[in-house]
Scaffold this motif. Sequence first.
Motif, PDB file in Angstrom:
ATOM      1  N   THR A   1      30.315  38.535  30.103  1.00 58.96           N
ATOM      2  CA  THR A   1      31.125  37.526  29.428  1.00 58.96           C
ATOM      3  C   THR A   1      32.458  37.398  30.156  1.00 58.96           C
ATOM      4  O   THR A   1      33.152  38.388  30.380  1.00 58.96           O
ATOM      5  N   ILE A   2      32.820  36.172  30.498  1.00 58.21           N
ATOM      6  CA  ILE A   2      34.048  35.915  31.250  1.00 58.21           C
ATOM      7  C   ILE A   2      34.899  34.946  30.452  1.00 58.21           C
ATOM      8  O   ILE A   2      34.415  33.899  29.999  1.00 58.21           O
ATOM      9  N   ARG A   3      36.154  35.279  30.278  1.00 66.68           N
ATOM     10  CA  ARG A   3      37.090  34.402  29.567  1.00 66.68           C
ATOM     11  C   ARG A   3      38.282  34.115  30.450  1.00 66.68           C
ATOM     12  O   ARG A   3      38.845  35.012  31.082  1.00 66.68           O
ATOM     13  N   GLY A   4      38.646  32.823  30.517  1.00 66.54           N
ATOM     14  CA  GLY A   4      39.803  32.450  31.323  1.00 66.54           C
ATOM     15  C   GLY A   4      39.881  30.955  31.511  1.00 66.54           C
ATOM     16  O   GLY A   4      39.269  30.180  30.762  1.00 66.54           O
ATOM     17  N   ASP A   5      40.623  30.550  32.527  1.00 64.21           N
ATOM     18  CA  ASP A   5      40.786  29.132  32.843  1.00 64.21           C
ATOM     19  C   ASP A   5      39.436  28.538  33.244  1.00 64.21           C
ATOM     20  O   ASP A   5      38.666  29.152  33.977  1.00 64.21           O
ATOM     21  N   ALA A   6      39.159  27.314  32.782  1.00 63.52           N
ATOM     22  CA  ALA A   6      37.852  26.697  33.002  1.00 63.52           C
ATOM     23  C   ALA A   6      37.529  26.553  34.488  1.00 63.52           C
ATOM     24  O   ALA A   6      36.396  26.797  34.916  1.00 63.52           O
ATOM     25  N   ALA A   7      38.516  26.153  35.292  1.00 59.26           N
ATOM     26  CA  ALA A   7      38.280  25.965  36.727  1.00 59.26           C
ATOM     27  C   ALA A   7      37.935  27.298  37.394  1.00 59.26           C
ATOM     28  O   ALA A   7      37.039  27.377  38.240  1.00 59.26           O
ATOM     29  N   GLU A   8      38.640  28.365  36.992  1.00 61.28           N
ATOM     30  CA  GLU A   8      38.372  29.670  37.586  1.00 61.28           C
ATOM     31  C   GLU A   8      37.009  30.191  37.133  1.00 61.28           C
ATOM     32  O   GLU A   8      36.282  30.813  37.924  1.00 61.28           O
TER      33      GLU A   8
ATOM     34  N   LEU B   1      32.484  31.986  29.452  1.00 60.32           N
ATOM     35  CA  LEU B   1      31.238  31.801  30.170  1.00 60.32           C
ATOM     36  C   LEU B   1      30.401  33.063  30.038  1.00 60.32           C
ATOM     37  O   LEU B   1      30.912  34.176  30.183  1.00 60.32           O
ATOM     38  N   LYS B   2      29.120  32.891  29.751  1.00 59.90           N
ATOM     39  CA  LYS B   2      28.213  34.040  29.649  1.00 59.90           C
ATOM     40  C   LYS B   2      27.174  33.962  30.777  1.00 59.90           C
ATOM     41  O   LYS B   2      26.617  32.903  31.036  1.00 59.90           O
TER      42      LYS B   2
END
Length: 336
Positions: free
Chosen positions: A55-62, A15-16
């Motif tokens: 920029t955030i990378r991780g589990d979609a729900a989180e 997510l950006k």
Amino acid sequence: MREGEMDEQGSKSELKILVPGSQPMVSLLGDRDELLKIIEKAFKSSIMVRGNEITIRGDAAELESIGRLFEELLELLSSGMALSADSVEKAIEMVMEEGELKPTDVFTDIIISRRGKLIRPKTPNQKRYVEAIRSNTIVFSIGPAGTGKTYLAMAMAVKALLSKEVGRIILTRPAVEAGEKLGFLPGDLYQKVDPYLRPLYDCLYEMVDVEKFSRYMEQGIIEVAPLAYMRGRTLNDSFIVLDEAQNTSPEQMKMFLTRLGFGSKAVVTGDITQIDLPGGQRSGMNVVRKILTDIEGIEFVYLDERDVVRHKIVQEIVRAYRIYDDSRDQGGGGGG
């Protein structure tokens, strides 16, 4: 601004978030990234910052939760609120709980401003408490120390006075040791009970200019008195706060509630886990919860350790005591 889509990167999503140029990144992330570190600690996702892009990378729900958190924080900044470690931590709690109230619903409700300090609710329950006071004639606020019961009630009282919704404020507390022990103290009754009333004065000093406070006291516009002084009176056009109400007897509570006159509002605060009445005497606060719950214009608001706004360790202490008390009630603990 949060980008609408999340790009799949294997088992993770990305997510950006583009921060508007009008908002300095230090306002959002904190000095030396203090606020960013709080967010990183609360979530498992990785957060990277380049310029005004996050920029955030991780589990979609989180990622959905983190995205909502940053949206809320940016909206708070746009409203003129300065973020702090405490407000970010509370915002994280609200976003993770996914309750009906968002951080912007809570933090933008400003009750009064004093010397540049804004007094506002800091948790969803505190927001509900403030709304209950606005909407009802009598509000009972029940919760542990540090949850803002008295402070917010006093702020609402001062707001009502300054906006001419009421003509005076009456603040009262029961003096638990109103018998023999007070007799040994020097001075008249007011001087004897002054230590019990001092916390109410402390709150007022934060909210009212010293000169104005002294003038209001002299004119009787603000009155701070022991509960015993309420007997036989009818309190019209007043905002009345009864503090430490867990230490009232059922008879004292009934006496207080029946003092309420036309154009008045009352807030009753107490911590039913801290009853200091002698000899196992029943608390008026516990009794009133059983008999006034279905009356229109009366509302009970319950605060808990999530609403503690003192040092973080106080929240943990309150939680530990609650768990201990619950285990004793269920027969899982004994002894003092």
